[in-house]
Motif scaffolding. Sequence first.
Motif, PDB file in Angstrom:
ATOM      1  N   LEU A 275       0.822  -1.201   0.000  1.00  0.00           N
ATOM      2  CA  LEU A 275       0.000   0.000   0.000  1.00  0.00           C
ATOM      3  C   LEU A 275       0.861   1.258   0.000  1.00  0.00           C
ATOM      4  CD1 LEU A 275      -2.743   1.364   0.177  1.00  0.00           C
ATOM      5  CD2 LEU A 275      -2.664   1.081   2.667  1.00  0.00           C
ATOM      6  N   PHE A 276       1.907   1.276   0.820  1.00  0.00           N
ATOM      7  CA  PHE A 276       2.815   2.425   0.844  1.00  0.00           C
ATOM      8  C   PHE A 276       3.552   2.554  -0.494  1.00  0.00           C
ATOM      9  CE2 PHE A 276       2.586   2.088   5.568  1.00  0.00           C
ATOM     10  CZ  PHE A 276       2.171   3.390   5.805  1.00  0.00           C
ATOM     11  N   ALA A 277       3.891   1.437  -1.101  1.00  0.00           N
ATOM     12  CA  ALA A 277       4.532   1.487  -2.416  1.00  0.00           C
ATOM     13  C   ALA A 277       3.583   2.080  -3.456  1.00  0.00           C
ATOM     14  CB  ALA A 277       4.983   0.093  -2.834  1.00  0.00           C
ATOM     15  N   GLY A 278       2.305   1.702  -3.405  1.00  0.00           N
ATOM     16  CA  GLY A 278       1.327   2.283  -4.315  1.00  0.00           C
ATOM     17  C   GLY A 278       1.159   3.781  -4.108  1.00  0.00           C
ATOM     18  N   LEU A 279       1.175   4.203  -2.838  1.00  0.00           N
ATOM     19  CA  LEU A 279       1.106   5.638  -2.556  1.00  0.00           C
ATOM     20  C   LEU A 279       2.299   6.372  -3.148  1.00  0.00           C
ATOM     21  CD1 LEU A 279      -0.145   5.641   1.155  1.00  0.00           C
ATOM     22  CD2 LEU A 279      -1.394   6.456  -0.842  1.00  0.00           C
ATOM     23  N   CYS A 280       3.466   5.772  -3.047  1.00  0.00           N
ATOM     24  CA  CYS A 280       4.666   6.400  -3.633  1.00  0.00           C
ATOM     25  C   CYS A 280       4.550   6.522  -5.146  1.00  0.00           C
ATOM     26  CB  CYS A 280       5.906   5.599  -3.259  1.00  0.00           C
ATOM     27  SG  CYS A 280       6.361   5.687  -1.514  1.00  0.00           S
ATOM     28  N   ILE A 281       3.993   5.484  -5.790  1.00  0.00           N
ATOM     29  CA  ILE A 281       3.836   5.534  -7.245  1.00  0.00           C
ATOM     30  C   ILE A 281       2.897   6.660  -7.651  1.00  0.00           C
ATOM     31  CG2 ILE A 281       2.958   4.245  -9.231  1.00  0.00           C
ATOM     32  CD1 ILE A 281       3.918   1.684  -7.868  1.00  0.00           C
ATOM     33  N   VAL A 282       1.881   6.940  -6.829  1.00  0.00           N
ATOM     34  CA  VAL A 282       0.927   7.995  -7.142  1.00  0.00           C
ATOM     35  C   VAL A 282       1.498   9.377  -6.832  1.00  0.00           C
ATOM     36  CG1 VAL A 282      -1.358   8.929  -6.595  1.00  0.00           C
ATOM     37  CG2 VAL A 282      -1.041   6.464  -6.787  1.00  0.00           C
ATOM     38  N   VAL A 283       2.195   9.526  -5.710  1.00  0.00           N
ATOM     39  CA  VAL A 283       2.599  10.842  -5.215  1.00  0.00           C
ATOM     40  C   VAL A 283       3.906  11.325  -5.821  1.00  0.00           C
ATOM     41  CG1 VAL A 283       3.303  12.107  -3.140  1.00  0.00           C
ATOM     42  CG2 VAL A 283       1.336  10.565  -3.069  1.00  0.00           C
ATOM     43  N   LEU A 284       4.898  10.459  -5.927  1.00  0.00           N
ATOM     44  CA  LEU A 284       6.246  10.899  -6.286  1.00  0.00           C
ATOM     45  C   LEU A 284       6.351  11.550  -7.671  1.00  0.00           C
ATOM     46  CD1 LEU A 284       8.505   8.118  -4.739  1.00  0.00           C
ATOM     47  CD2 LEU A 284       7.983  10.393  -3.866  1.00  0.00           C
ATOM     48  N   PRO A 285       5.643  11.087  -8.711  1.00  0.00           N
ATOM     49  CA  PRO A 285       5.761  11.790 -10.001  1.00  0.00           C
ATOM     50  C   PRO A 285       5.364  13.262  -9.932  1.00  0.00           C
ATOM     51  CG  PRO A 285       4.795   9.639 -10.334  1.00  0.00           C
ATOM     52  CD  PRO A 285       4.869   9.835  -8.862  1.00  0.00           C
ATOM     53  N   MET A 286       4.273  13.566  -9.224  1.00  0.00           N
ATOM     54  CA  MET A 286       3.877  14.968  -9.096  1.00  0.00           C
ATOM     55  C   MET A 286       4.847  15.758  -8.235  1.00  0.00           C
ATOM     56  SD  MET A 286       1.269  15.356 -10.990  1.00  0.00           S
ATOM     57  CE  MET A 286       2.099  14.160 -12.061  1.00  0.00           C
ATOM     58  N   LEU A 287       5.429  15.105  -7.246  1.00  0.00           N
ATOM     59  CA  LEU A 287       6.430  15.779  -6.422  1.00  0.00           C
ATOM     60  C   LEU A 287       7.662  16.129  -7.243  1.00  0.00           C
ATOM     61  CD1 LEU A 287       7.292  16.716  -3.594  1.00  0.00           C
ATOM     62  CD2 LEU A 287       8.216  14.427  -3.211  1.00  0.00           C
ATOM     63  N   ILE A 288       8.081  15.226  -8.107  1.00  0.00           N
ATOM     64  CA  ILE A 288       9.238  15.489  -8.965  1.00  0.00           C
ATOM     65  C   ILE A 288       8.948  16.644  -9.923  1.00  0.00           C
ATOM     66  CG2 ILE A 288      10.676  14.508 -10.786  1.00  0.00           C
ATOM     67  CD1 ILE A 288      10.343  11.786  -9.415  1.00  0.00           C
ATOM     68  N   ILE A 289       7.752  16.662 -10.488  1.00  0.00           N
ATOM     69  CA  ILE A 289       7.388  17.750 -11.403  1.00  0.00           C
ATOM     70  C   ILE A 289       7.370  19.084 -10.665  1.00  0.00           C
ATOM     71  CG2 ILE A 289       5.478  18.695 -12.766  1.00  0.00           C
ATOM     72  CD1 ILE A 289       4.839  15.893 -13.675  1.00  0.00           C
ATOM     73  N   TYR A 290       6.849  19.092  -9.445  1.00  0.00           N
ATOM     74  CA  TYR A 290       6.788  20.348  -8.698  1.00  0.00           C
ATOM     75  C   TYR A 290       8.179  20.827  -8.304  1.00  0.00           C
ATOM     76  CZ  TYR A 290       5.339  23.916  -5.419  1.00  0.00           C
ATOM     77  OH  TYR A 290       5.174  25.104  -4.770  1.00  0.00           O
ATOM     78  N   VAL A 291       9.055  19.909  -7.894  1.00  0.00           N
ATOM     79  CA  VAL A 291      10.424  20.310  -7.555  1.00  0.00           C
ATOM     80  C   VAL A 291      11.136  20.845  -8.787  1.00  0.00           C
ATOM     81  CG1 VAL A 291      12.676  19.423  -6.810  1.00  0.00           C
ATOM     82  CG2 VAL A 291      10.598  18.755  -5.588  1.00  0.00           C
ATOM     83  N   TRP A 292      10.859  20.251  -9.940  1.00  0.00           N
ATOM     84  CA  TRP A 292      11.506  20.666 -11.184  1.00  0.00           C
ATOM     85  C   TRP A 292      10.999  22.023 -11.666  1.00  0.00           C
ATOM     86  CZ3 TRP A 292      10.012  18.624 -16.612  1.00  0.00           C
ATOM     87  CH2 TRP A 292      10.905  19.139 -17.564  1.00  0.00           C
ATOM     88  N   LEU A 293       9.668  22.229 -11.580  1.00  0.00           N
ATOM     89  CA  LEU A 293       9.066  23.440 -12.135  1.00  0.00           C
ATOM     90  C   LEU A 293       8.441  24.327 -11.075  1.00  0.00           C
ATOM     91  CD1 LEU A 293       7.280  21.811 -15.210  1.00  0.00           C
ATOM     92  CD2 LEU A 293       9.438  23.064 -15.233  1.00  0.00           C
ATOM     93  N   GLY A 294       8.774  24.109  -9.802  1.00  0.00           N
ATOM     94  CA  GLY A 294       8.125  24.860  -8.729  1.00  0.00           C
ATOM     95  C   GLY A 294       8.340  26.351  -8.820  1.00  0.00           C
TER      96      GLY A 294
END
Length: 307
Positions: A275-294
């Motif tokens: 379940l935590f792995a699934g949460l990471c798959i959902v959350v981390l891509p948007m986090l990477i995009i925000y860090v990149w283009l924040g």
Amino acid sequence: MSILTEPDVPQEQKAAKPRTKNYRGVSPALRAENNVLRSVGVFLLWAVVAISIAMLAWMVLQAFRDTRNILSDPWGMPNTFDFSNFVRAWTVSDFATATFNSVITTGVSSFLTVAVAAPAAYYLSRVESRLTNGLSLYFILGLGIPAQVILIPLFIMLNEVNLTDSLIGLNLVYIAMSMPFTVFLLTAFFRSLPMEMEEAAALDGASALRTFVQVTLPLAKGGILTAFVLQVVAHWNETLLALTLIQSTENYTLPVALISFVQQQTYSGADWGGLFAGLCIVVLPMLIIYVWLGRRLTEGLTLGMGK
């Protein structure tokens, strides 16, 4: 022999004091060192940031532990970085298909939303008439309609044209629901742009379409990128509409697949690591995009606020 004298200075200029510089980028209204309210606000802000980062790090670390270790010591650290939870979530829960559906749906709907909203916002920002004022009010009113109110009529309408349980229908709904906010945002952004270059292009004989494509769009790339990133984040995380309109597992998006995975754990035993792995798959891509283009995102949101 002439005597040099000091020129007369008006009394108002003599009494005026030099303007003090902004101290460390702090607003003059909040510059006082004894401002207790500011200190409390800054402390609470950093506390929320620290708690959010800590919870995010805890979620990522728990994704590398198995269920037994998580239940015995919820705040423990993983002994090894084992990716079996990610593999299990990716294969057993079919997150691979859901990720592909989310990428396609998010990319297509976000691009088409901005592509349709940009010309409309440009026209509304450059033409003042009763028609454009009415259309602007129409889009603003669309911001106040929650999705829960139109969910049932929307489902009935899509069912009549056989677009339920379809990624095409979901894309159309995302575009329609995102249009009011995107038009409102880009209209305010286009109004902050200077019109001198457009006037020069008109004097050179450029048409309105050519002026928009070759002059205005390059100037507005910050606002366009901001609108696009905001739509990507919103469509990637959207759950209610996808959960209502999509029934078959092969059309699930990531949030719906995550809910389905949680429901499976109710009957087969909780797999907290997966379940935590699934949460990471959902959350981390948007986090990477925000860090990149924040930074670009923040600049696009605040540019032109004072105009």
